[in-house]
Design a protein around this motif. Structure first.
Motif, PDB file in Angstrom:
ATOM      1  N   GLY A   5       0.986  -1.060   0.169  1.00 46.16           N
ATOM      2  CA  GLY A   5      -0.049   0.247   0.500  1.00 46.16           C
ATOM      3  C   GLY A   5       1.203   1.303  -0.475  1.00 46.16           C
ATOM      4  N   THR A   6       0.638   2.050   0.854  1.00 48.66           N
ATOM      5  CA  THR A   6       0.830   3.247   1.017  1.00 48.66           C
ATOM      6  C   THR A   6       2.358   3.666   1.867  1.00 48.66           C
ATOM      7  OG1 THR A   6      -1.387   4.164   2.427  1.00 48.66           O
ATOM      8  CG2 THR A   6      -0.871   4.286  -0.091  1.00 48.66           C
ATOM      9  N   SER A   7       2.035   2.138   2.902  1.00 46.09           N
ATOM     10  CA  SER A   7       2.819   2.786   4.012  1.00 46.09           C
ATOM     11  C   SER A   7       4.211   1.637   3.940  1.00 46.09           C
ATOM     12  CB  SER A   7       2.240   2.518   5.111  1.00 46.09           C
ATOM     13  OG  SER A   7       1.776   1.327   5.488  1.00 46.09           O
ATOM     14  N   THR A   8       5.049   1.788   4.666  1.00 47.71           N
ATOM     15  CA  THR A   8       6.170   1.308   3.949  1.00 47.71           C
ATOM     16  C   THR A   8       6.720   0.336   5.904  1.00 47.71           C
ATOM     17  OG1 THR A   8       7.126   1.828   2.015  1.00 47.71           O
ATOM     18  CG2 THR A   8       8.791   0.496   3.621  1.00 47.71           C
ATOM     19  N   THR A   9       6.472  -1.018   5.849  1.00 40.91           N
ATOM     20  CA  THR A   9       7.529  -0.940   7.074  1.00 40.91           C
ATOM     21  C   THR A   9       8.531  -2.140   7.519  1.00 40.91           C
ATOM     22  OG1 THR A   9       5.361  -2.057   7.671  1.00 40.91           O
ATOM     23  CG2 THR A   9       6.854  -2.960   8.621  1.00 40.91           C
ATOM     24  N   THR A  10       9.570  -1.471   7.678  1.00 44.39           N
ATOM     25  CA  THR A  10      11.625  -1.969   8.274  1.00 44.39           C
ATOM     26  C   THR A  10      11.020  -3.370   9.272  1.00 44.39           C
ATOM     27  OG1 THR A  10      11.930  -0.120   6.931  1.00 44.39           O
ATOM     28  CG2 THR A  10      13.446  -1.421   8.358  1.00 44.39           C
ATOM     29  N   LEU A  11      11.496  -4.229   8.915  1.00 46.25           N
ATOM     30  CA  LEU A  11      12.114  -5.341  10.060  1.00 46.25           C
ATOM     31  C   LEU A  11      13.524  -4.848  10.293  1.00 46.25           C
ATOM     32  CD1 LEU A  11      10.703  -8.353  10.937  1.00 46.25           C
ATOM     33  CD2 LEU A  11      11.542  -9.547   9.528  1.00 46.25           C
ATOM     34  N   VAL A  12      13.493  -4.938  11.108  1.00 49.21           N
ATOM     35  CA  VAL A  12      15.509  -5.306  12.206  1.00 49.21           C
ATOM     36  C   VAL A  12      15.311  -6.319  13.321  1.00 49.21           C
ATOM     37  CG1 VAL A  12      16.563  -3.481  13.257  1.00 49.21           C
ATOM     38  CG2 VAL A  12      14.814  -2.521  12.408  1.00 49.21           C
ATOM     39  N   LEU A  13      16.864  -6.813  12.462  1.00 45.29           N
ATOM     40  CA  LEU A  13      16.366  -8.305  13.645  1.00 45.29           C
ATOM     41  C   LEU A  13      17.842  -7.845  14.095  1.00 45.29           C
ATOM     42  CD1 LEU A  13      17.049 -10.956  10.575  1.00 45.29           C
ATOM     43  CD2 LEU A  13      15.250 -10.467  12.094  1.00 45.29           C
ATOM     44  N   GLU A  14      17.778  -7.915  15.785  1.00 43.92           N
ATOM     45  CA  GLU A  14      18.973  -7.822  16.201  1.00 43.92           C
ATOM     46  C   GLU A  14      20.050  -8.364  16.433  1.00 43.92           C
ATOM     47  OE1 GLU A  14      16.887  -7.298  20.583  1.00 43.92           O
ATOM     48  OE2 GLU A  14      14.755  -5.887  19.780  1.00 43.92           O
ATOM     49  N   LYS A  15      21.060  -8.433  16.713  1.00 45.14           N
ATOM     50  CA  LYS A  15      21.963  -8.639  17.016  1.00 45.14           C
ATOM     51  C   LYS A  15      21.983 -10.172  18.381  1.00 45.14           C
ATOM     52  CE  LYS A  15      27.369  -9.714  15.962  1.00 45.14           C
ATOM     53  NZ  LYS A  15      28.306  -8.843  15.519  1.00 45.14           N
ATOM     54  N   THR A  16      22.496 -11.098  18.012  1.00 49.48           N
ATOM     55  CA  THR A  16      22.272 -11.328  19.298  1.00 49.48           C
ATOM     56  C   THR A  16      23.781 -12.249  20.337  1.00 49.48           C
ATOM     57  OG1 THR A  16      20.604 -12.896  18.647  1.00 49.48           O
ATOM     58  CG2 THR A  16      21.612 -13.767  20.584  1.00 49.48           C
ATOM     59  N   ASP A  17      23.954 -11.302  21.500  1.00 52.63           N
ATOM     60  CA  ASP A  17      25.278 -11.935  21.774  1.00 52.63           C
ATOM     61  C   ASP A  17      25.335 -13.795  21.679  1.00 52.63           C
ATOM     62  OD1 ASP A  17      26.461 -11.464  25.295  1.00 52.63           O
ATOM     63  OD2 ASP A  17      27.390 -11.300  23.534  1.00 52.63           O
ATOM     64  N   GLU A  18      26.791 -14.104  21.057  1.00 56.26           N
ATOM     65  CA  GLU A  18      27.185 -15.304  20.385  1.00 56.26           C
ATOM     66  C   GLU A  18      27.416 -15.671  22.002  1.00 56.26           C
ATOM     67  OE1 GLU A  18      29.616 -15.373  16.960  1.00 56.26           O
ATOM     68  OE2 GLU A  18      28.016 -14.512  15.473  1.00 56.26           O
ATOM     69  N   MET A  19      27.674 -15.088  22.793  1.00 57.59           N
ATOM     70  CA  MET A  19      28.113 -15.869  24.030  1.00 57.59           C
ATOM     71  C   MET A  19      27.418 -16.765  24.789  1.00 57.59           C
ATOM     72  SD  MET A  19      31.654 -15.185  24.958  1.00 57.59           S
ATOM     73  CE  MET A  19      31.686 -14.971  26.348  1.00 57.59           C
ATOM     74  N   ASN A  20      26.109 -16.045  24.506  1.00 58.06           N
ATOM     75  CA  ASN A  20      25.498 -16.596  25.436  1.00 58.06           C
ATOM     76  C   ASN A  20      24.486 -18.146  24.546  1.00 58.06           C
ATOM     77  OD1 ASN A  20      24.786 -15.556  27.502  1.00 58.06           O
ATOM     78  ND2 ASN A  20      23.738 -13.578  26.321  1.00 58.06           N
ATOM     79  N   LEU A  21      24.844 -18.324  23.072  1.00 55.59           N
ATOM     80  CA  LEU A  21      24.250 -19.602  22.756  1.00 55.59           C
ATOM     81  C   LEU A  21      24.935 -20.833  22.559  1.00 55.59           C
ATOM     82  CD1 LEU A  21      24.007 -17.030  19.685  1.00 55.59           C
ATOM     83  CD2 LEU A  21      21.875 -17.716  20.822  1.00 55.59           C
ATOM     84  N   SER A  22      24.584 -21.402  22.158  1.00 50.22           N
ATOM     85  CA  SER A  22      24.894 -22.831  22.081  1.00 50.22           C
ATOM     86  C   SER A  22      25.838 -22.693  21.579  1.00 50.22           C
ATOM     87  CB  SER A  22      24.389 -24.113  22.274  1.00 50.22           C
ATOM     88  OG  SER A  22      22.872 -23.940  21.311  1.00 50.22           O
ATOM     89  N   PRO A  23      26.373 -23.791  21.387  1.00 58.81           N
ATOM     90  CA  PRO A  23      27.469 -24.189  20.390  1.00 58.81           C
ATOM     91  C   PRO A  23      27.055 -24.678  19.097  1.00 58.81           C
ATOM     92  CG  PRO A  23      28.399 -25.338  22.535  1.00 58.81           C
ATOM     93  CD  PRO A  23      27.569 -24.617  22.588  1.00 58.81           C
ATOM     94  N   ARG A  24      26.036 -25.674  19.396  1.00 58.20           N
ATOM     95  CA  ARG A  24      25.051 -26.369  18.429  1.00 58.20           C
ATOM     96  C   ARG A  24      24.498 -24.784  17.198  1.00 58.20           C
ATOM     97  NH1 ARG A  24      24.550 -29.646  14.968  1.00 58.20           N
ATOM     98  NH2 ARG A  24      22.152 -30.541  14.119  1.00 58.20           N
ATOM     99  N   ILE A  25      24.170 -23.960  17.990  1.00 57.78           N
ATOM    100  CA  ILE A  25      23.647 -22.838  17.407  1.00 57.78           C
ATOM    101  C   ILE A  25      24.269 -22.486  16.702  1.00 57.78           C
ATOM    102  CG2 ILE A  25      22.036 -20.090  18.059  1.00 57.78           C
ATOM    103  CD1 ILE A  25      20.393 -23.019  18.207  1.00 57.78           C
ATOM    104  N   LEU A  26      25.848 -22.023  17.017  1.00 63.28           N
ATOM    105  CA  LEU A  26      26.861 -21.703  16.340  1.00 63.28           C
ATOM    106  C   LEU A  26      26.927 -22.500  15.479  1.00 63.28           C
ATOM    107  CD1 LEU A  26      28.799 -20.338  19.461  1.00 63.28           C
ATOM    108  CD2 LEU A  26      27.290 -19.255  17.942  1.00 63.28           C
ATOM    109  N   GLU A  27      26.405 -23.811  15.614  1.00 67.62           N
ATOM    110  CA  GLU A  27      27.622 -24.414  14.628  1.00 67.62           C
ATOM    111  C   GLU A  27      26.978 -24.582  12.846  1.00 67.62           C
ATOM    112  OE1 GLU A  27      27.969 -29.087  13.104  1.00 67.62           O
ATOM    113  OE2 GLU A  27      27.493 -28.736  15.407  1.00 67.62           O
ATOM    114  N   LEU A  28      24.990 -24.636  13.498  1.00 69.75           N
ATOM    115  CA  LEU A  28      23.935 -23.985  12.722  1.00 69.75           C
ATOM    116  C   LEU A  28      24.031 -22.883  11.809  1.00 69.75           C
ATOM    117  CD1 LEU A  28      21.145 -26.223  14.726  1.00 69.75           C
ATOM    118  CD2 LEU A  28      22.556 -26.592  12.475  1.00 69.75           C
ATOM    119  N   ARG A  29      24.248 -22.157  12.810  1.00 74.56           N
ATOM    120  CA  ARG A  29      24.313 -20.271  11.689  1.00 74.56           C
ATOM    121  C   ARG A  29      26.115 -20.735  11.477  1.00 74.56           C
ATOM    122  NH1 ARG A  29      24.545 -15.662  15.914  1.00 74.56           N
ATOM    123  NH2 ARG A  29      21.652 -15.478  16.580  1.00 74.56           N
ATOM    124  N   LYS A  30      26.972 -21.301  10.842  1.00 76.99           N
ATOM    125  CA  LYS A  30      27.669 -20.984   9.526  1.00 76.99           C
ATOM    126  C   LYS A  30      27.391 -22.198   8.787  1.00 76.99           C
ATOM    127  CE  LYS A  30      31.399 -20.949  13.483  1.00 76.99           C
ATOM    128  NZ  LYS A  30      32.652 -20.898  13.670  1.00 76.99           N
TER     129      LYS A  30
END
Length: 65
Positions: A5-30
């Motif tokens: 339509g006439t409006s625009t929405t911007t989606l912003v993804l926050e950067k997650t602190d990688e120190m709090n993520l499991s090794p499995r999540i970090l592996e899958l991200r790669k």
């Protein structure tokens, strides 16, 4: 960015602190940045869906209510 339509929405993804993520999540991200990995994953998904279609095609028919 999502437009409609006439409006625009911007989606912003926050950067997650990688120190709090499991090794499995970090592996899958790669892995998801690897075209070979993605191609292989898509192939496996297609095989599972094809197997379901062959095993029980009646289950996948659209039912009119």
């Amino acid at each position: 960015m999502i437009s409609g339509g006439t409006s625009t929405t911007t989606l912003v993804l926050e950067k997650t602190d990688e120190m709090n993520l499991s090794p499995r999540i970090l592996e899958l991200r790669k892995k998801i940045h690897s075209q070979e990995y993605l191609d292989s994953a898509i192939q496996r998904i297609a095989q599972v869906i094809s197997g379901k279609l062959v095993e029980n095609p009646e289950e996948l028919k659209i039912q009119n209510q």
